[in-house]
Design a protein around this motif. Structure first.
Motif, PDB file in Angstrom:
ATOM      1  N   SER A  26       0.798  -1.219   0.000  1.00 42.23           N
ATOM      2  CA  SER A  26       0.000   0.000   0.000  1.00 42.23           C
ATOM      3  C   SER A  26       0.830   1.269   0.000  1.00 42.23           C
ATOM      4  O   SER A  26       0.498   2.225  -0.676  1.00 42.23           O
ATOM      5  CB  SER A  26      -0.932  -0.004   1.208  1.00 42.23           C
ATOM      6  N   THR A  83       1.589   9.384   1.015  1.00 47.23           N
ATOM      7  CA  THR A  83       0.431   9.044   1.845  1.00 47.23           C
ATOM      8  C   THR A  83      -0.720  10.030   1.715  1.00 47.23           C
ATOM      9  O   THR A  83      -1.829   9.728   2.143  1.00 47.23           O
ATOM     10  CB  THR A  83       0.841   8.974   3.329  1.00 47.23           C
ATOM     11  N   ARG A  86      -4.665   9.254   0.741  1.00 46.56           N
ATOM     12  CA  ARG A  86      -4.799   7.797   0.695  1.00 46.56           C
ATOM     13  C   ARG A  86      -5.107   7.254   2.078  1.00 46.56           C
ATOM     14  O   ARG A  86      -4.741   7.852   3.095  1.00 46.56           O
ATOM     15  CB  ARG A  86      -3.505   7.157   0.169  1.00 46.56           C
ATOM     16  N   THR A  87      -5.764   6.123   2.087  1.00 43.88           N
ATOM     17  CA  THR A  87      -6.020   5.427   3.338  1.00 43.88           C
ATOM     18  C   THR A  87      -4.982   4.316   3.469  1.00 43.88           C
ATOM     19  O   THR A  87      -5.011   3.344   2.715  1.00 43.88           O
ATOM     20  CB  THR A  87      -7.432   4.826   3.364  1.00 43.88           C
ATOM     21  N   THR A 371      -6.114  -0.030   1.246  1.00 45.25           N
ATOM     22  CA  THR A 371      -5.472   1.148   0.677  1.00 45.25           C
ATOM     23  C   THR A 371      -6.351   1.756  -0.385  1.00 45.25           C
ATOM     24  O   THR A 371      -7.142   1.067  -1.023  1.00 45.25           O
ATOM     25  CB  THR A 371      -4.103   0.790   0.061  1.00 45.25           C
ATOM     26  N   ALA A 372      -6.214   3.024  -0.574  1.00 46.61           N
ATOM     27  CA  ALA A 372      -6.881   3.713  -1.674  1.00 46.61           C
ATOM     28  C   ALA A 372      -5.861   4.043  -2.737  1.00 46.61           C
ATOM     29  O   ALA A 372      -4.682   4.176  -2.445  1.00 46.61           O
ATOM     30  CB  ALA A 372      -7.549   4.991  -1.149  1.00 46.61           C
ATOM     31  N   ALA A 374      -3.378   5.885  -5.209  1.00 44.65           N
ATOM     32  CA  ALA A 374      -2.627   7.130  -5.042  1.00 44.65           C
ATOM     33  C   ALA A 374      -3.262   8.216  -5.900  1.00 44.65           C
ATOM     34  O   ALA A 374      -3.687   7.984  -7.007  1.00 44.65           O
ATOM     35  CB  ALA A 374      -1.177   6.921  -5.457  1.00 44.65           C
ATOM     36  N   ARG A 375      -3.314   9.420  -5.381  1.00 49.70           N
ATOM     37  CA  ARG A 375      -3.883  10.540  -6.123  1.00 49.70           C
ATOM     38  C   ARG A 375      -2.747  11.280  -6.800  1.00 49.70           C
ATOM     39  O   ARG A 375      -1.982  11.988  -6.169  1.00 49.70           O
ATOM     40  CB  ARG A 375      -4.612  11.470  -5.159  1.00 49.70           C
TER      41      ARG A 375
END
Length: 376
Positions: A26, A83, A86-87, A371-372, A374-375
């Motif tokens: 993650s 990070t 993101r979760t 996890t989300a 990555a932006r």
């Protein structure tokens, strides 16, 4: 919001990458390599090596000691950039950081301990104690039997700060993203102020209230300003925030003198990141290689110095590492050793460890909800 620019988004070899792209853990999902930071890592590692060999030769080389602060600032940038938005579970973060930092540090520490045990290292610097060795491997600051507050591998004191930063930062991942940086600032500023208010505290208190913590914080601020693609904000807000950060560090420097050099380092880092944002950063293979190998160069420099000194003793060369030619040879040996260790040990070992971790995470969280994306 500005669109990401081409070179800022290149996927290139990096010490935090495994090359195993199917299911990254993650913390590494969506990892982008920022060339400017890789070049700065190379500069920091080589600068520290030059400082350790040439600080007594010319004051010019004493600037190399600021490579430590440069490493701290880069660390803050990367942790925030990876990070943000993101979760990420704190446990995943801790596992990623420990597996990235600890194995090579343990190998370098073990090599140093062996050299000290057979008398190759300077006994007034290195520790022979098993208890101190264990504390060193656990990143716990403690004095050795000579009363010196340093780990078995003396340059490992910087890793003790790194791991403390990771400990605090990882815990803050439990918070919503917008609160993380303000709370981190509150914690690190409080600790630094405590060091000023209670200057007579013990060694451990002095260690954990050092203004070095504020360089991590400054790096986190840069990470929040630029983002992973270096184009989070429009140019003028970015420049204004960087100027405000540098100005704040200069002002704080009157309380924490370390931050005067830290402000200059932040300006250097921001300038190079800005250049890369403008798509003007060239790809320099040699500098990129040194950046990739910077961790091994840093860790194994003293092992290389001790090996060079031992070889000169065997050759009955009396001056040892006290002449410019032998110092130059030692620097070259240290850099070459670091690159060789990176290629033959660090890179394959890190890949292997992370394949195991990625497989474990797939098995424990097949849905990927931990996890989300990555932006970027």
């Amino acid at each position: 919001m500005d669109k990401p620019r081409g070179r800022s988004l290149r996927f290139l070899p990096d010490p935090d990458r495994t090359g195993h792209a199917r299911m990254p853990s993650s913390i590494r999902q969506g990892r982008r390599v920022i060339l400017s930071l890789q070049y700065l890592r190379a500069l920091a590692a080589v600068g520290v090596v030059l400082f350790h060999q040439f600080q007594s030769v010319s004051p010019v080389f004493r600037v190399g000691k600021y490579g430590v602060g440069l490493f701290f600032i880069i660390s803050g940038i990367i942790m925030v950039s990876l990070t943000e938005g993101r979760t990420i579970r704190p446990l995943n973060f801790y596992v990623d950081r420990v597996t990235r930092v600890a194995p090579m540090y343990w190998i370098a520490t073990a090599a140093t301990f062996v050299l000290a045990s057979v008398g190759i290292c300077t006994p007034s610097i290195y520790s022979h104690g098993i208890g101190h060795l264990l504390l060193s491997c656990l990143f716990v600051p403690s004095p050795n039997e000579h009363g010196v507050m340093m780990p078995t591998l003396f340059i490992g004191w910087t890793l003790n700060y790194e791991m403390f930063f990771y400990l605090v930062f990882g815990a803050l991942l439990l918070m919503p993203g917008r609160y993380r940086l303000p709370v981190l600032a509150l914690i690190f500023l409080s600790l630094a102020v405590c060091g000023v208010v209670v200057p007579q505290g013990g060694d451990l208190l002095r260690f954990y209230t050092s203004p070095y913590l504020l360089e991590f914080l400054a790096g986190c601020c840069l990470g929040a300003i630029f983002g992973l693609n270096l184009a989070k904000l429009r140019p003028w807000p970015t420049a204004g925030l960087v100027a405000a950060l540098v100005g704040a560090m200069i002002g704080a420097g009157f309380v924490f003198p370390l931050l005067f050099s830290g402000a200059a380092t932040v300006f250097l880092v921001a300038m190079l990141m800005w250049i890369e944002r403008q798509d003007l950063m060239p790809t320099l293979p040699f500098a990129l290689m040194l950046g990739n190998a910077s961790y091994s160069i840093y860790l194994f420099q003293q092992v290389a110095f001790d090996a060079a000194q031992a070889a000169l003793r065997l050759l009955h060369y009396g001056p040892g590492l006290h002449t410019v030619p032998t110092r130059c040879a030692a620097v070259i040996l240290a850099i070459a050793t670091g690159v060789a260790v990176y290629r033959s040990v660090e890179s394959p070992l890190t890949k292997r460890i992370r394949r195991v971790i990625d497989g474990t995470q797939r098995a424990s969280d097949p849905s990927g909800k931990g996890t989300a994306p990555a932006r970027v």
